[in-house]
Write a protein that holds these residues in place. Sequence first.
Motif, PDB file in Angstrom:
ATOM      1  N   TYR A 184       0.834  -1.206   0.000  1.00 23.96           N
ATOM      2  CA  TYR A 184       0.000   0.000   0.000  1.00 23.96           C
ATOM      3  C   TYR A 184       0.866   1.253   0.000  1.00 23.96           C
ATOM      4  CZ  TYR A 184      -3.232   3.578   1.686  1.00 23.96           C
ATOM      5  OH  TYR A 184      -3.954   4.737   1.825  1.00 23.96           O
ATOM      6  N   GLU A 185       1.852   1.303   0.884  1.00 25.34           N
ATOM      7  CA  GLU A 185       2.701   2.484   0.992  1.00 25.34           C
ATOM      8  C   GLU A 185       3.515   2.705  -0.280  1.00 25.34           C
ATOM      9  OE1 GLU A 185       1.504   1.021   4.856  1.00 25.34           O
ATOM     10  OE2 GLU A 185       2.686   0.022   3.295  1.00 25.34           O
ATOM     11  N   LEU A 186       4.112   1.632  -0.813  1.00 29.06           N
ATOM     12  CA  LEU A 186       4.947   1.778  -2.002  1.00 29.06           C
ATOM     13  C   LEU A 186       4.128   2.179  -3.221  1.00 29.06           C
ATOM     14  CD1 LEU A 186       7.452  -1.207  -1.662  1.00 29.06           C
ATOM     15  CD2 LEU A 186       7.798   1.191  -1.060  1.00 29.06           C
ATOM     16  N   SER A 187       2.881   1.735  -3.300  1.00 26.30           N
ATOM     17  CA  SER A 187       2.045   2.074  -4.450  1.00 26.30           C
ATOM     18  C   SER A 187       1.712   3.555  -4.498  1.00 26.30           C
ATOM     19  CB  SER A 187       0.753   1.256  -4.423  1.00 26.30           C
ATOM     20  OG  SER A 187      -0.106   1.683  -3.378  1.00 26.30           O
ATOM     21  N   ARG A 188       1.917   4.253  -3.397  1.00 25.19           N
ATOM     22  CA  ARG A 188       1.564   5.671  -3.315  1.00 25.19           C
ATOM     23  C   ARG A 188       2.773   6.571  -3.063  1.00 25.19           C
ATOM     24  NH1 ARG A 188      -2.414   2.479  -2.316  1.00 25.19           N
ATOM     25  NH2 ARG A 188      -4.591   3.099  -2.635  1.00 25.19           N
ATOM     26  N   THR A 189       3.969   6.040  -3.294  1.00 27.07           N
ATOM     27  CA  THR A 189       5.193   6.762  -2.938  1.00 27.07           C
ATOM     28  C   THR A 189       6.107   6.965  -4.136  1.00 27.07           C
ATOM     29  OG1 THR A 189       5.132   5.916  -0.669  1.00 27.07           O
ATOM     30  CG2 THR A 189       7.243   6.725  -1.468  1.00 27.07           C
ATOM     31  N   LEU A 190       6.698   8.158  -4.204  1.00 31.67           N
ATOM     32  CA  LEU A 190       7.720   8.477  -5.194  1.00 31.67           C
ATOM     33  C   LEU A 190       9.020   8.809  -4.459  1.00 31.67           C
ATOM     34  CD1 LEU A 190       5.672  10.888  -7.510  1.00 31.67           C
ATOM     35  CD2 LEU A 190       6.054   8.436  -7.843  1.00 31.67           C
ATOM     36  N   PHE A 191      10.137   8.312  -4.996  1.00 31.40           N
ATOM     37  CA  PHE A 191      11.462   8.636  -4.474  1.00 31.40           C
ATOM     38  C   PHE A 191      12.252   9.300  -5.600  1.00 31.40           C
ATOM     39  CE2 PHE A 191      10.701   4.744  -1.714  1.00 31.40           C
ATOM     40  CZ  PHE A 191      10.467   5.471  -0.546  1.00 31.40           C
ATOM     41  N   PRO A 192      12.141  10.609  -5.769  1.00 32.10           N
ATOM     42  CA  PRO A 192      12.780  11.274  -6.914  1.00 32.10           C
ATOM     43  C   PRO A 192      14.291  11.137  -6.966  1.00 32.10           C
ATOM     44  CG  PRO A 192      11.137  12.702  -5.889  1.00 32.10           C
ATOM     45  CD  PRO A 192      11.314  11.534  -4.977  1.00 32.10           C
ATOM     46  N   LEU A 193      14.957  10.905  -5.819  1.00 33.27           N
ATOM     47  CA  LEU A 193      16.422  10.844  -5.802  1.00 33.27           C
ATOM     48  C   LEU A 193      16.968   9.432  -5.960  1.00 33.27           C
ATOM     49  CD1 LEU A 193      17.295  13.314  -2.891  1.00 33.27           C
ATOM     50  CD2 LEU A 193      16.702  13.807  -5.270  1.00 33.27           C
ATOM     51  N   GLY A 194      16.102   8.454  -6.113  1.00 29.46           N
ATOM     52  CA  GLY A 194      16.541   7.065  -6.093  1.00 29.46           C
ATOM     53  C   GLY A 194      17.579   6.702  -7.133  1.00 29.46           C
ATOM     54  N   ALA A 195      17.547   7.355  -8.271  1.00 31.93           N
ATOM     55  CA  ALA A 195      18.484   7.033  -9.358  1.00 31.93           C
ATOM     56  C   ALA A 195      19.654   8.003  -9.406  1.00 31.93           C
ATOM     57  CB  ALA A 195      17.745   7.035 -10.692  1.00 31.93           C
TER      58      ALA A 195
END
Length: 376
Positions: free
Chosen positions: A155-166
């Motif tokens: 649930y949490e991951l489906s609604r989360t963005l990590f813009p710095l991940g790459a």
Amino acid sequence: MRVALGLSGGVDSSVAALLLQQAGHVVECIFMRNWRADADDPHCHAETDRKDAVTVAGHLGLRFRLRDFSVDYQSEVFRHFLDEYARGRTPNPDVLCNREIKFKVFLQAALALGAERIATGHYARVRETARGFELLRGVDQAKDQSYFLHQLGQYELSRTLFPLGAMHKPAVRALAREHALPTQAKKDSTGICFIGERDFRRFLARYLPAQPGDILDTAGQRIGTHPGSLYFTLGQRGGMGLGGVRGAGEGAWYVVGKDVASNTLIVAQDDASRWLDARTLCASAPTWIAGRAPGDTFICQAQIRYRQTAQDCRVQIDAAGCRVDFVQPQRAPAPGQSVVFYQDEVCLGGATIEASDAVFGGLLAPPESHPMSMPR
């Protein structure tokens, strides 16, 4: 999309805001007040961080809000932190803060405001597959924060963005300079947020007064006293006030065991590996990113602390949680800390360390050793 960004006042979340804006999202910045410090507390930088967050949002022309989650933080994170130390364990409040505050209370508040996703400045990635959502390590191995996010679910991951991940950290700093972000040169925060750059033992003593007790060597001989066993953790070097112990050398002393019930520390000198190293640990309350374990028994890699190189191991699920057998000895697994499991770049989940087969690690009957074949 409409995205609610947790803007902390640091350079990472500032660049995350910039990237979300450049991607065309409608971004709303939310500063989370998680800790209410005394007005004259020089060690808490929350107000400075809030002002920096306001400045960044203004610089980018983004809407800014403040939300106070300090009551939730006190009950769900700080209370657990104190309870664990009172039991002689070493908790990891960052893991619990992510689960209970940033990806629960903050997520709920953001959705209530009409956001479709939330975003943070964590160095991690989310990948959607046919089977669901995966949590991946950040590309920058030196900054990867998936260890602290291992209790998130689908649930949490489906609604989360990590813009710095790459991204790598130097590129984040460069982008901040290129766009003249007010936080471009701001120093990264370290340590536990509510403690700041202050004496840890003195801070803890405000909430958990302790009594002096005996320091024993590994032969059970009393060689000194300590101010309170709950202030020390396994593997800790020095800080015990030992010096000039008769018959001992000049080398450093390490905590190799502790017993809060008897208020006793056990210490060893110089190379303490024979007392601290463990090949097996037991862990409780496992959580899995996919919602289930990969199997009753499986081979993977694991970390017992942040920024540790992942270690080959075998995991066996049992009624109490799981047992983890490592190929190589692991130094000082600390009860209360997290063991986090990986398959290469994919974070599988994790569990809370309870005991190990180190000499004073808490397992009453060290498990039988058994060879393992570790295919890569």
